[in-house]
Design an enzyme around this catalytic site. Sequence first.
Site, PDB file in Angstrom:
ATOM      1  N   HIS A  75       0.848  -1.191   0.000  1.00 25.02           N
ATOM      2  CA  HIS A  75       0.000   0.000   0.000  1.00 25.02           C
ATOM      3  C   HIS A  75       0.887   1.244   0.000  1.00 25.02           C
ATOM      4  O   HIS A  75       2.094   1.173   0.229  1.00 25.02           O
ATOM      5  CB  HIS A  75      -0.972   0.015   1.201  1.00 25.02           C
TER       6      HIS A  75
ATOM      7  N   CYS B 212       5.678   6.287   4.477  1.00 21.38           N
ATOM      8  CA  CYS B 212       4.465   5.518   4.171  1.00 21.38           C
ATOM      9  C   CYS B 212       3.718   6.085   2.972  1.00 21.38           C
ATOM     10  O   CYS B 212       2.714   5.513   2.534  1.00 21.38           O
ATOM     11  CB  CYS B 212       3.568   5.448   5.404  1.00 21.38           C
TER      12      CYS B 212
ATOM     13  N   HIS C 151       4.952   0.313  -0.270  1.00 21.79           N
ATOM     14  CA  HIS C 151       5.718  -0.641   0.540  1.00 21.79           C
ATOM     15  C   HIS C 151       4.777  -1.754   0.969  1.00 21.79           C
ATOM     16  O   HIS C 151       3.561  -1.628   0.835  1.00 21.79           O
ATOM     17  CB  HIS C 151       6.343   0.062   1.755  1.00 21.79           C
TER      18      HIS C 151
ATOM     19  N   HIS D 256       3.451  -5.106   3.651  1.00 21.38           N
ATOM     20  CA  HIS D 256       3.333  -5.607   5.025  1.00 21.38           C
ATOM     21  C   HIS D 256       2.827  -7.041   4.995  1.00 21.38           C
ATOM     22  O   HIS D 256       2.102  -7.442   4.072  1.00 21.38           O
ATOM     23  CB  HIS D 256       2.314  -4.795   5.829  1.00 21.38           C
TER      24      HIS D 256
ATOM     25  N   HIS E 265      -1.598 -10.254  -1.784  1.00 21.45           N
ATOM     26  CA  HIS E 265      -0.728  -9.874  -2.899  1.00 21.45           C
ATOM     27  C   HIS E 265      -1.371  -8.844  -3.831  1.00 21.45           C
ATOM     28  O   HIS E 265      -1.199  -8.894  -5.053  1.00 21.45           O
ATOM     29  CB  HIS E 265      -0.247 -11.115  -3.669  1.00 21.45           C
TER      30      HIS E 265
ATOM     31  N   GLU F 103      -0.195  -4.071  10.920  1.00 21.93           N
ATOM     32  CA  GLU F 103       0.651  -3.999   9.725  1.00 21.93           C
ATOM     33  C   GLU F 103       2.065  -4.452  10.047  1.00 21.93           C
ATOM     34  O   GLU F 103       2.775  -4.931   9.177  1.00 21.93           O
ATOM     35  CB  GLU F 103       0.751  -2.546   9.239  1.00 21.93           C
TER      36      GLU F 103
HETATM   37  N1  LIG Z   1      -2.606   5.433  12.826  1.00 21.92           N
HETATM   38  C1  LIG Z   1      -1.891   4.934  11.787  1.00 21.92           C
HETATM   39  N2  LIG Z   1      -0.659   5.350  11.588  1.00 21.92           N
HETATM   40  C2  LIG Z   1       0.073   4.840  10.576  1.00 21.92           C
HETATM   41  C3  LIG Z   1      -0.478   3.845   9.756  1.00 21.92           C
HETATM   42  C4  LIG Z   1      -1.805   3.417   9.961  1.00 21.92           C
HETATM   43  O1  LIG Z   1      -2.372   2.573   9.247  1.00 21.92           O
HETATM   44  N3  LIG Z   1      -2.477   3.976  11.001  1.00 21.92           N
HETATM   45  N4  LIG Z   1       0.301   3.300   8.788  1.00 21.92           N
HETATM   46  C5  LIG Z   1       1.555   3.650   8.589  1.00 21.92           C
HETATM   47  C6  LIG Z   1       2.401   2.940   7.578  1.00 21.92           C
HETATM   48  O2  LIG Z   1       1.632   2.024   6.815  1.00 21.92           O
HETATM   49  C7  LIG Z   1       3.634   2.196   8.151  1.00 21.92           C
HETATM   50  O3  LIG Z   1       4.051   1.216   7.202  1.00 21.92           O
HETATM   51  C8  LIG Z   1       3.433   1.493   9.448  1.00 21.92           C
HETATM   52  O4  LIG Z   1       3.793   2.377  10.439  1.00 21.92           O
HETATM   53  P1  LIG Z   1       4.902   2.184  11.565  1.00 21.92           P
HETATM   54  O5  LIG Z   1       4.365   1.338  12.675  1.00 21.92           O
HETATM   55  O6  LIG Z   1       5.370   3.560  11.915  1.00 21.92           O
HETATM   56  O7  LIG Z   1       6.022   1.342  10.811  1.00 21.92           O
HETATM   57  P2  LIG Z   1       7.578   1.214  11.141  1.00 21.92           P
HETATM   58  O8  LIG Z   1       8.075   0.010  10.410  1.00 21.92           O
HETATM   59  O9  LIG Z   1       8.265   2.505  10.838  1.00 21.92           O
HETATM   60  O10 LIG Z   1       7.576   0.926  12.696  1.00 21.92           O
HETATM   61  P3  LIG Z   1       8.791   0.937  13.745  1.00 21.92           P
HETATM   62  O11 LIG Z   1       8.396  -0.127  14.748  1.00 21.92           O
HETATM   63  O12 LIG Z   1       8.789   2.303  14.362  1.00 21.92           O
HETATM   64  O13 LIG Z   1      10.044   0.608  13.010  1.00 21.92           O
HETATM   65  C9  LIG Z   1       2.143   4.763   9.336  1.00 21.92           C
HETATM   66  N5  LIG Z   1       1.332   5.276  10.382  1.00 21.92           N
HETATM   67 ZN   LIG Z   2       2.468   0.668   5.613  1.00 23.04          ZN
END
Ligand SMILES: Nc1nc2c(c(=O)[nH]1)N=C([C@H](O)[C@H](O)COP(=O)(O)OP(=O)(O)OP(=O)(O)O)CN2
Ligand SMILES: [Zn+2]
Length: 126
Positions: A16, A27, A31, A33, A71, A114
């Site tokens: 997504h 994001c 990328h 998940h 996918h 995710e």
């Molecule tokens: N409230 C939300 N915030 C975010 C979402 C979401 O769906 N709801 N999604 C994203 C992104 O899809 C991102 O891929 C996932 O976020 P995040 O947890 O920050 O991912 P990281 O791999 O960076 O996590 P770390 O554990 O900090 O490495 C963003 N925000």
């Molecule tokens: Zn994401």
Amino acid sequence: MGTFEIAKRFRFEAAHRIGGLPKGHPCGRVHGHSYQVEVRLAAERLTAPGFVTDFGELAPLGKYLQATFDHQLLNDVLDVEPTSENLAVHLACWFLDNLQPGLPGRLVAVRVAETATSWAEYRVEP
Ligand SMILES: Nc1nc2c(c(=O)[nH]1)N=C([C@H](O)[C@H](O)COP(=O)(O)OP(=O)(O)OP(=O)(O)O)CN2
Ligand SMILES: [Zn+2]
């Protein structure tokens, strides 16, 4: 008296990108998940042989996830931004429309994760 609660987890792989984020937000790029979806059901009384709902009766949700999201680029499938929150409410609505009728337990929540460190949950009003 108390309430019984059960949960069943499913997974699918998808990509997504989230629109409307500040320039440079990671994001906003495409990328992927390994999504985990957990549904929780509750009941005050059990049905024979002692179930809230037979876990096996939840299998159609797994089939829907595989057929619709696995996918895929979620932006092509959903008509809202593919956040965990929007996916959770979408799946709750699908469950209530397609699976809830006929099940003894009632859906109380859908959780979408995710990553290993983040999730969003939609709780269904009783
Ligand atoms: N409230 C939300 N915030 C975010 C979402 C979401 O769906 N709801 N999604 C994203 C992104 O899809 C991102 O891929 C996932 O976020 P995040 O947890 O920050 O991912 P990281 O791999 O960076 O996590 P770390 O554990 O900090 O490495 C963003 N925000
Ligand atoms: Zn994401």
